[in-house]
Scaffold this motif. Structure first.
Motif, short mmCIF file in Angstrom:
data_model
loop_
_atom_site.label_atom_id
_atom_site.label_comp_id
_atom_site.label_asym_id
_atom_site.label_seq_id
_atom_site.Cartn_x
_atom_site.Cartn_y
_atom_site.Cartn_z
N LEU A 267 0.82 -1.21 0.00
CA LEU A 267 0.00 0.00 0.00
C LEU A 267 0.85 1.27 0.00
CD1 LEU A 267 -2.90 -0.86 2.46
CD2 LEU A 267 -3.02 -0.61 -0.01
N ARG A 268 2.09 1.15 0.46
CA ARG A 268 2.96 2.32 0.56
C ARG A 268 4.03 2.36 -0.52
NH1 ARG A 268 0.37 1.48 4.89
NH2 ARG A 268 0.06 3.08 6.50
N ALA A 269 4.15 1.29 -1.29
CA ALA A 269 5.17 1.23 -2.33
C ALA A 269 4.82 2.16 -3.48
CB ALA A 269 5.31 -0.20 -2.84
N GLY A 270 5.83 2.71 -4.13
CA GLY A 270 5.61 3.56 -5.28
C GLY A 270 4.97 4.89 -4.94
N ARG A 271 5.32 5.46 -3.81
CA ARG A 271 4.83 6.79 -3.42
C ARG A 271 6.04 7.68 -3.18
NH1 ARG A 271 0.41 5.57 1.23
NH2 ARG A 271 0.60 7.83 1.48
N PRO A 272 6.64 8.21 -4.26
CA PRO A 272 7.90 8.93 -4.11
C PRO A 272 7.76 10.30 -3.46
CG PRO A 272 7.15 9.03 -6.38
CD PRO A 272 6.22 8.09 -5.65
N HIS A 273 6.55 10.85 -3.43
CA HIS A 273 6.37 12.19 -2.89
C HIS A 273 5.50 12.15 -1.64
CE1 HIS A 273 8.20 13.65 -6.51
NE2 HIS A 273 7.25 13.14 -7.26
N GLN A 274 5.81 12.98 -0.70
CA GLN A 274 4.98 13.12 0.47
C GLN A 274 3.72 13.91 0.10
OE1 GLN A 274 5.60 11.70 3.44
NE2 GLN A 274 7.42 10.77 2.51
N GLY A 275 2.63 13.56 0.71
CA GLY A 275 1.41 14.33 0.50
C GLY A 275 0.37 13.54 -0.27
N TRP A 276 0.59 13.34 -1.59
CA TRP A 276 -0.39 12.65 -2.40
C TRP A 276 -0.43 11.17 -2.06
CZ3 TRP A 276 -3.30 16.17 -4.20
CH2 TRP A 276 -2.79 17.36 -4.73
N VAL A 277 -1.63 10.64 -1.82
CA VAL A 277 -1.77 9.20 -1.57
C VAL A 277 -1.46 8.42 -2.83
CG1 VAL A 277 -3.40 7.37 -0.98
CG2 VAL A 277 -3.41 9.51 0.32
N ASN A 278 -1.98 8.89 -3.97
CA ASN A 278 -1.64 8.28 -5.26
C ASN A 278 -0.71 9.22 -6.02
OD1 ASN A 278 -3.18 5.84 -5.26
ND2 ASN A 278 -5.02 7.10 -5.43
#
Length: 396
Positions: free
Chosen positions: A12-23
């Motif tokens: 669920l947390r993989a591939g989230r390079p930026h803080q803030g946006w969930v997707n």
């Protein structure tokens, strides 16, 4: 020390390079501009060793996010994306094989891969040999020029599972690459890289996307295999669009839930089919009694929605097709892994090795997310109608 998160949480947390946006937002881009010639030149030099924004075909935030999620899912080193699963497979074969090389290919291989071997590897002077889907006797088939063992686990249509640790041992002993089509498990319930493979291939079109609305392939590799794959992917111009990457990454968030539901529904339908007199055999490694059940129990953490059903001797291919045409809830479609139930007739006449198990008329079911009791009701009306035909009176 804090315990590591379990796989579903990490996914669920993989591939989230930026803080803030969930997707991760969709980044549609082709050209990347630089502040200076020095910055442009520095990036072009460093991108051979680092993943940097430099040009759309080499990736954007959207594709990089999906690659990171796939690496997390498969527990690999790096990932590459392709417009289809077949494109991923073709690129892998050409990345590691050269004229004069030899590759061992499972006889349960996806049919377009068999055609690629026959029509294209032959043209390039690359030899191939098909081996038994369960992997038996593969050591004797390895030649001095063998450079790759190509596996599907489970294999197409009959779901034979080779012992991947044995294939890995043989590959390492003879300095071969081990590539595995892992589409059946979609990286979630079976981990070829942790069992010794170098390359895990995925048709992200299937369960990763999960909604029958996107085409994509992927390869996840270990550190040793990355450089050759990266070069081939760049040289062959292989890339995917940001919107498709977004759809697959979004689908991956619900992958554990969907896969578990597909597996529950498929097991319920399979057990019901096993009790029908019209059915000779249901093929699924999660079923006790299946030839691959012991390996499935050892190496997998779940199953999916695929079943291959063999009709009793009283029925032939025409009967199987009449049954298919009578079904109301099963679409007739060759893909699978979406939310919907599908069915197609199955023939094994393209395989190169004799099948040790006599086979009757067969069909493949993909059990979707519909209520399984409704699917059983649909199959029941179809089988009952089949039994009432003059040909099938021999079953009684």
């Amino acid at each position: 020390m804090n315990k590591p998160y379990r796989s579903a949480t990490r996914l669920l947390r993989a591939g989230r390079p930026h803080q803030g946006w969930v997707n991760t937002p969709v980044t549609r881009a082709s050209t990347y501009v630089f502040d200076s010639v020095a910055a442009w030149r520095d990036t072009r030099e460093r991108r051979e060793q680092e993943r940097l924004p430099s040009y759309g075909a080499r990736g954007t935030d959207s594709t990089h996010a999906l690659e990171d999620a796939l690496v997390e899912l498969e527990q690999g080193y790096r990932a590459a994306l392709y417009p289809t699963g077949q494109a991923a497979i073709a690129t892998v074969l050409l990345a590691y094989l050269r004229t004069g090389d030899h590759v061992l290919v499972t006889d349960a291989v996806y049919e377009p891969v068999r055609r690629f071997c026959v029509e294209h590897l032959t043209r390039m002077g690359i030899e191939y040999t098909f081996y038994r889907p369960d992997g038996a006797g593969i050591e004797a088939l390895i030649r001095p020029n063998t450079r790759m063992i190509y596996a599907e686990s489970p294999g197409s249509l009959t779901y034979d599972m080779p012992d991947l640790t044995e294939l890995s041992t043989a590959a390492k002993k003879h300095d071969c690459w081990l590539a595995v089509d892992n589409t059946w498990a979609s990286g979630l319930i079976y981990k070829p890289l942790t069992l010794g493979a170098d390359i895990s291939l995925l048709a992200a079109t299937k369960y990763l996307g999960g909604h029958a609305d996107v085409m994509m392939g992927a390869a996840v590799v270990n550190r040793r295999a990355w450089r050759a794959l990266e070069r081939a992917s760049i040289d062959f111009g292989q890339t995917v669009g940001a919107d498709d990457a977004f759809l697959v990454l979004r689908g991956m968030r619900s992958l554990p839930l969907r896969m578990a539901q597909h597996a529950r529904h498929a097991l319920r339908v399979a057990q019901w089919l096993q009790g029908r007199p019209e059915i000779a055999r249901v093929l699924c490694p999660a079923l006790p009694g299946d030839p691959s059940h012991a390996r499935w129990q050892r190496d997998c953490t779940g199953a999916n929605g695929l079943l291959t059903v063999e009709l009793a001797d009283a029925f032939d291919t025409a009967d199987a097709e009449r049954l298919i045409d009578s079904l109301r809830l099963f679409g007739i479609g060759a893909s699978w892994g979406g939310f919907e139930s599908l069915v197609i007739p199955v023939q094994l006449n393209t395989r190169s090795l004799p099948d040790p198990t006599p086979r009757g008329a067969m069909l493949r079911l993909h059990i979707g997310l519909e209520d399984p009791e409704d699917l059983i009701g649909d199959l029941e009306q179809g089988l009952s109608a089949l039994t009432q035909s003059p040909r099938s009176l021999r079953i009684s």
